[in-house]
Design a protein around this motif. Structure first.
Motif, PDB file in Angstrom:
ATOM      1  N   PHE A 140       0.833  -1.201   0.000  1.00 51.77           N
ATOM      2  CA  PHE A 140       0.000   0.000   0.000  1.00 51.77           C
ATOM      3  C   PHE A 140       0.870   1.254   0.000  1.00 51.77           C
ATOM      4  N   GLY A 141       0.526   2.213  -0.834  1.00 54.71           N
ATOM      5  CA  GLY A 141       1.246   3.476  -0.831  1.00 54.71           C
ATOM      6  C   GLY A 141       0.519   4.509  -1.653  1.00 54.71           C
ATOM      7  N   ILE A 142       0.674   5.772  -1.290  1.00 54.60           N
ATOM      8  CA  ILE A 142       0.152   6.858  -2.103  1.00 54.60           C
ATOM      9  C   ILE A 142       1.244   7.900  -2.245  1.00 54.60           C
ATOM     10  N   ARG A 143       1.196   8.657  -3.364  1.00 56.89           N
ATOM     11  CA  ARG A 143       2.187   9.699  -3.573  1.00 56.89           C
ATOM     12  C   ARG A 143       1.644  10.738  -4.543  1.00 56.89           C
ATOM     13  N   LYS A 144       1.927  11.999  -4.240  1.00 58.58           N
ATOM     14  CA  LYS A 144       1.525  13.106  -5.107  1.00 58.58           C
ATOM     15  C   LYS A 144       2.747  13.977  -5.378  1.00 58.58           C
ATOM     16  N   ASP A 145       3.025  14.231  -6.659  1.00 57.94           N
ATOM     17  CA  ASP A 145       4.116  15.100  -7.093  1.00 57.94           C
ATOM     18  C   ASP A 145       3.518  16.266  -7.871  1.00 57.94           C
ATOM     19  N   VAL A 146       3.954  17.480  -7.550  1.00 60.77           N
ATOM     20  CA  VAL A 146       3.434  18.660  -8.226  1.00 60.77           C
ATOM     21  C   VAL A 146       4.598  19.560  -8.645  1.00 60.77           C
ATOM     22  N   ALA A 147       4.586  19.981  -9.894  1.00 58.79           N
ATOM     23  CA  ALA A 147       5.589  20.910 -10.412  1.00 58.79           C
ATOM     24  C   ALA A 147       4.901  22.190 -10.849  1.00 58.79           C
ATOM     25  N   ALA A 148       5.571  23.334 -10.628  1.00 58.76           N
ATOM     26  CA  ALA A 148       5.030  24.632 -11.024  1.00 58.76           C
ATOM     27  C   ALA A 148       6.164  25.514 -11.520  1.00 58.76           C
ATOM     28  N   THR A 149       5.846  26.472 -12.370  1.00 58.77           N
ATOM     29  CA  THR A 149       6.863  27.333 -12.950  1.00 58.77           C
ATOM     30  C   THR A 149       6.466  28.800 -12.845  1.00 58.77           C
TER      31      THR A 149
END
Length: 257
Positions: A140-149
């Protein structure tokens, strides 16, 4: 009551009952643990980087929450069908509370515009997504990656939690729908990546006026997950509900005649 009337009654009850029970399943969870690793370029008296975390954060507490929407999640991926990965959506989230800060990868500073989002559930680590050497689709695992410029400058944040093999008896990794409470056994491990449950947050910002490169990792001691109590009818459920009441009304009018 003849067969025709019986069938109408049965159909009306089924339609209304189904419409009342149809709803999205959203899972809410919480976790807490202890910090065992901190990376912060500002701690090395580097004149170019800001000090993001406190110097005495090791051994301190961390906590957080997460959620995911089982209806919005993408289809299963991988050979075993036990993990999900998608870009530019919003079907899960994770928030960290540590060092007096509330850290959420989805929080983007003013002046920056979101450019990419990666969201994963039941992550497979074939490409080192978690930094855990033996993580696979079973866990079980969750992950969120967010990139912004902002022009030529960029921000990247990630937040996630992961379980290793000791959670297997408690969680069925085949389904997005989870309902469980788990506690760490407190066993001491030689390597940090052998810990049964881990939390990781990372943040980088290369703009000159807010130059940050920091991360924090913790060993999770407790985690809970379960369906959200609020039921939100879907449009199709509302339509079915209307059809059910219409069928009941028509049946009642015919009976009175």
């Amino acid at each position: 009551m003849n067969k025709k009337h019986f069938f109408r009654n049965f159909l009306s009850i089924v339609v209304v009952g189904f419409s009342l029970n149809a709803h999205a399943v959203i899972i809410d969870g919480t976790f807490k643990g202890t910090v065992f690793s901190v990376g912060d370029n500002g701690d090395f008296n580097n004149p170019y980087y800001e000090n993001f975390f406190s110097d005495d954060l090791l051994g301190g507490s961390l906590s957080g929450s997460f959620w995911y929407d089982t209806d919005l999640a993408p289809a299963n991926m991988g050979t075993t069908g036990q993990w999900r990965f998608t870009e530019n959506t919003n079907w899960l989230g994770v928030t960290f509370n540590v060092d007096g800060k509330t850290l959420n990868p989805a929080d983007i500073p003013a002046g920056f515009t979101q450019s990419d989002v990666w969201e994963m559930h039941n992550i497979a680590d074939v490409n080192g997504y978690t930094g855990i050497h033996d993580f696979n689709q079973e866990y079980f695992g969750i992950r969120k990656d967010v990139a912004a410029t902002n022009g030529s400058y960029s921000i990247y944040q990630l937040g996630g939690i992961s379980f290793l093999d000791t959670i297997i008896p408690y969680v069925n990794g085949n389904s997005l729908i989870q309902d469980f409470t788990w506690h760490d056994d407190g066993k001491v491990y030689e390597n940090w990546d052998d810990n049964p449950a881990l939390a990781l947050y990372f943040y980088s910002n290369d703009s000159p006026d807010n130059l940050i490169y920091a991360s924090v990792a913790g060993r999770i001691s407790e985690i809970t997950a379960g369906p959200r109590n609020v039921e939100v009818p879907e449009p199709s459920a509302i339509i079915l509900l209307g059809l059910g009441f219409m069928a009941l009304s028509l049946r009642q009018r015919k009976f009175l005649k």
